[in-house]
Design a protein around this motif. Structure first.
Motif, PDB file in Angstrom:
ATOM      1  N   CYS A   3      11.028   0.584  -1.351  1.00  0.00           N
ATOM      2  CA  CYS A   3      12.417   0.907  -1.719  1.00  0.00           C
ATOM      3  C   CYS A   3      12.626   0.760  -3.228  1.00  0.00           C
ATOM      4  O   CYS A   3      12.465  -0.327  -3.778  1.00  0.00           O
ATOM      5  N   CYS A   7      16.330   8.149  -0.563  1.00  0.00           N
ATOM      6  CA  CYS A   7      15.063   8.665  -1.088  1.00  0.00           C
ATOM      7  C   CYS A   7      14.075   9.003   0.026  1.00  0.00           C
ATOM      8  O   CYS A   7      13.092   9.678  -0.216  1.00  0.00           O
ATOM      9  N   THR A   8      14.293   8.475   1.213  1.00  0.00           N
ATOM     10  CA  THR A   8      13.484   8.693   2.437  1.00  0.00           C
ATOM     11  C   THR A   8      12.134   7.965   2.449  1.00  0.00           C
ATOM     12  O   THR A   8      11.389   8.074   3.416  1.00  0.00           O
TER      13      THR A   8
END
Ligand code: SF4
Ligand code: F3S
Length: 106
Positions: free
Chosen positions: A20, A42-43
């Motif tokens: 992350c 952001c996936t």
């Protein structure tokens, strides 16, 4: 934002936290949550979870809609986690088990 759903409970593999870019994972005793105010969609975390517990908030599995609110609420109470750690000791046994919401510790 993305949300952590029921399958994380009692497993907590923590592979998700390392990727992350904005440090939005927060850790409780047997579950992790994402702060929806910090997540930038952001996936990156979604494929990192080995048991597929992470979903976009608008695409959570049927019956797990309440986890959207739960991530928002608990992320305000729990500390940030950015470094991976060992999963919970019985993680393997609890993978994919239904009804884990009742076992969520706060
Ligand atoms: Fe973090 Fe990106 Fe996952 Fe959001 S989608 S929790 S920003 S890794
Ligand atoms: Fe939970 Fe999966 Fe992360 S089990 S701690 S969402 S890697």
């Amino acid at each position: 934002p993305f949300v952590v759903t029921e399958n994380c409970i009692k497993c907590k593999y923590t592979d998700c936290v390392e990727v992350c870019p904005v440090d939005c994972f927060h850790e409780g005793p047997n579950f992790l949550v994402i702060d929806p105010d910090e997540c930038i969609d952001c996936t990156l975390c979604e494929p990192e979870c080995p048991i597929n517990a992470i979903y976009p908030a608008d695409d959570v599995p049927a019956g797990q809609e309440l986890f959207v609110q739960l991530n928002a609420e608990l992320s305000k109470a729990w500390p940030v986690i950015t470094t991976r750690k060992d999963p919970l000791p019985d993680a393997k046994e609890w993978e994919g088990k239904p009804g884990k919401l009742d076992l969520l510790e706060r």
